[in-house]
Design a protein around this motif. Structure first.
Motif, PDB file in Angstrom:
ATOM      1  N   ASP A 139      56.295  45.377  48.715  1.00 46.61           N
ATOM      2  CA  ASP A 139      55.037  45.235  47.995  1.00 46.61           C
ATOM      3  C   ASP A 139      54.809  43.808  47.532  1.00 46.61           C
ATOM      4  OD1 ASP A 139      54.481  47.990  48.203  1.00 46.61           O
ATOM      5  OD2 ASP A 139      55.743  48.401  46.448  1.00 46.61           O
ATOM      6  N   LEU A 140      53.542  43.410  47.533  1.00 47.95           N
ATOM      7  CA  LEU A 140      53.147  42.096  47.031  1.00 47.95           C
ATOM      8  C   LEU A 140      52.363  42.276  45.740  1.00 47.95           C
ATOM      9  CD1 LEU A 140      51.887  40.438  50.338  1.00 47.95           C
ATOM     10  CD2 LEU A 140      54.125  40.204  49.258  1.00 47.95           C
ATOM     11  N   PHE A 141      52.587  41.388  44.772  1.00 49.97           N
ATOM     12  CA  PHE A 141      51.926  41.457  43.484  1.00 49.97           C
ATOM     13  C   PHE A 141      51.358  40.092  43.119  1.00 49.97           C
ATOM     14  CE2 PHE A 141      55.229  44.651  43.481  1.00 49.97           C
ATOM     15  CZ  PHE A 141      54.578  45.774  43.014  1.00 49.97           C
ATOM     16  N   VAL A 142      50.181  40.091  42.535  1.00 51.12           N
ATOM     17  CA  VAL A 142      49.581  38.868  42.017  1.00 51.12           C
ATOM     18  C   VAL A 142      50.198  38.608  40.645  1.00 51.12           C
ATOM     19  CG1 VAL A 142      47.439  37.779  41.245  1.00 51.12           C
ATOM     20  CG2 VAL A 142      47.405  39.298  43.230  1.00 51.12           C
ATOM     21  N   SER A 143      50.640  37.371  40.417  1.00 55.88           N
ATOM     22  CA  SER A 143      51.228  37.045  39.117  1.00 55.88           C
ATOM     23  C   SER A 143      50.872  35.611  38.739  1.00 55.88           C
ATOM     24  CB  SER A 143      52.755  37.215  39.163  1.00 55.88           C
ATOM     25  OG  SER A 143      53.335  36.263  40.022  1.00 55.88           O
ATOM     26  N   ALA A 183      39.174  38.800  28.046  1.00 57.94           N
ATOM     27  CA  ALA A 183      39.943  39.753  28.844  1.00 57.94           C
ATOM     28  C   ALA A 183      39.093  40.311  29.985  1.00 57.94           C
ATOM     29  CB  ALA A 183      40.456  40.884  27.952  1.00 57.94           C
ATOM     30  N   GLU A 184      37.814  40.533  29.719  1.00 59.48           N
ATOM     31  CA  GLU A 184      36.920  41.064  30.759  1.00 59.48           C
ATOM     32  C   GLU A 184      36.754  40.056  31.896  1.00 59.48           C
ATOM     33  OE1 GLU A 184      32.257  42.267  31.290  1.00 59.48           O
ATOM     34  OE2 GLU A 184      33.204  42.711  29.370  1.00 59.48           O
ATOM     35  N   GLN A 185      36.540  38.792  31.553  1.00 59.97           N
ATOM     36  CA  GLN A 185      36.387  37.754  32.580  1.00 59.97           C
ATOM     37  C   GLN A 185      37.684  37.575  33.362  1.00 59.97           C
ATOM     38  OE1 GLN A 185      35.087  34.926  29.586  1.00 59.97           O
ATOM     39  NE2 GLN A 185      33.219  34.552  30.759  1.00 59.97           N
ATOM     40  N   TYR A 186      38.814  37.612  32.665  1.00 62.86           N
ATOM     41  CA  TYR A 186      40.120  37.529  33.314  1.00 62.86           C
ATOM     42  C   TYR A 186      40.275  38.675  34.305  1.00 62.86           C
ATOM     43  CZ  TYR A 186      45.205  37.441  33.847  1.00 62.86           C
ATOM     44  OH  TYR A 186      46.465  37.404  34.361  1.00 62.86           O
ATOM     45  N   ILE A 211      38.302  38.085  37.491  1.00 64.29           N
ATOM     46  CA  ILE A 211      38.963  37.133  38.395  1.00 64.29           C
ATOM     47  C   ILE A 211      40.154  37.808  39.073  1.00 64.29           C
ATOM     48  CG2 ILE A 211      40.331  35.003  38.482  1.00 64.29           C
ATOM     49  CD1 ILE A 211      38.365  33.841  36.401  1.00 64.29           C
ATOM     50  N   TYR A 212      40.935  38.579  38.310  1.00 66.20           N
ATOM     51  CA  TYR A 212      42.070  39.294  38.903  1.00 66.20           C
ATOM     52  C   TYR A 212      41.578  40.226  40.014  1.00 66.20           C
ATOM     53  CZ  TYR A 212      45.973  42.390  39.578  1.00 66.20           C
ATOM     54  OH  TYR A 212      46.985  43.118  40.160  1.00 66.20           O
ATOM     55  N   GLN A 213      40.503  40.946  39.748  1.00 63.83           N
ATOM     56  CA  GLN A 213      39.959  41.863  40.768  1.00 63.83           C
ATOM     57  C   GLN A 213      39.505  41.105  42.007  1.00 63.83           C
ATOM     58  OE1 GLN A 213      40.033  45.150  40.967  1.00 63.83           O
ATOM     59  NE2 GLN A 213      41.140  45.205  39.041  1.00 63.83           N
ATOM     60  N   THR A 220      40.263  39.973  47.600  1.00 60.24           N
ATOM     61  CA  THR A 220      40.366  38.979  48.671  1.00 60.24           C
ATOM     62  C   THR A 220      41.668  39.156  49.445  1.00 60.24           C
ATOM     63  OG1 THR A 220      39.003  37.385  47.467  1.00 60.24           O
ATOM     64  CG2 THR A 220      40.463  36.498  49.170  1.00 60.24           C
ATOM     65  N   LEU A 221      42.769  39.313  48.719  1.00 59.52           N
ATOM     66  CA  LEU A 221      44.061  39.481  49.389  1.00 59.52           C
ATOM     67  C   LEU A 221      44.140  40.809  50.124  1.00 59.52           C
ATOM     68  CD1 LEU A 221      46.456  38.011  46.685  1.00 59.52           C
ATOM     69  CD2 LEU A 221      45.531  36.883  48.720  1.00 59.52           C
ATOM     70  N   GLY A 222      43.564  41.859  49.537  1.00 60.27           N
ATOM     71  CA  GLY A 222      43.548  43.158  50.206  1.00 60.27           C
ATOM     72  C   GLY A 222      42.779  43.113  51.522  1.00 60.27           C
ATOM     73  N   GLU A 223      41.620  42.459  51.505  1.00 59.99           N
ATOM     74  CA  GLU A 223      40.831  42.316  52.724  1.00 59.99           C
ATOM     75  C   GLU A 223      41.566  41.479  53.758  1.00 59.99           C
ATOM     76  OE1 GLU A 223      37.107  40.711  51.382  1.00 59.99           O
ATOM     77  OE2 GLU A 223      36.495  42.613  50.458  1.00 59.99           O
ATOM     78  N   LEU A 224      42.200  40.418  53.286  1.00 59.48           N
ATOM     79  CA  LEU A 224      42.951  39.549  54.183  1.00 59.48           C
ATOM     80  C   LEU A 224      44.073  40.335  54.862  1.00 59.48           C
ATOM     81  CD1 LEU A 224      43.867  35.963  53.184  1.00 59.48           C
ATOM     82  CD2 LEU A 224      45.442  37.314  54.503  1.00 59.48           C
TER      83      LEU A 224
END
Length: 84
Positions: free
Chosen positions: A32-36, A46-49, A52-54, A59-63
């Motif tokens: 598994d790969l995780f964004v960190s 927190a909402e804006q963060y 960006i996380y989403q 992007t990575l999921g589509e890639l």
């Protein structure tokens, strides 16, 4: 398979869409790969963060959907905005 250049262009597009994003890392645990380590400046709500996380995750999921072999290229790497 997409070239590394094409993959880099997709990530550059991510940074263009998210001007507050300074960088992020991809860490691997088993298969598994995780964004960190997401770096954002200036500090956002927190909402804006979360938005960006989403965007990063989408992007990575589509890639990875388009090119599953990209997982090896992404594994344990850090991506940063290039400052000129």
């Amino acid at each position: 398979m997409k070239t590394q250049r094409q993959l880099e262009e997709q990530l550059q597009s991510l940074f263009a869409r998210c001007p507050d994003l300074c960088g992020f890392a991809i860490r691997a645990e088993a298969e598994d790969l995780f964004v960190s380590d997401i770096g954002i400046s200036p500090r956002l709500s927190a909402e804006q963060y979360g938005e960006i996380y989403q965007d990063i995750a989408q992007t990575l999921g589509e890639l990875l959907e388009q090119e599953p072999a990209a997982g090896e290229w992404l594994r344990d790497r850090t991506f940063a905005r290039t400052l000129h």
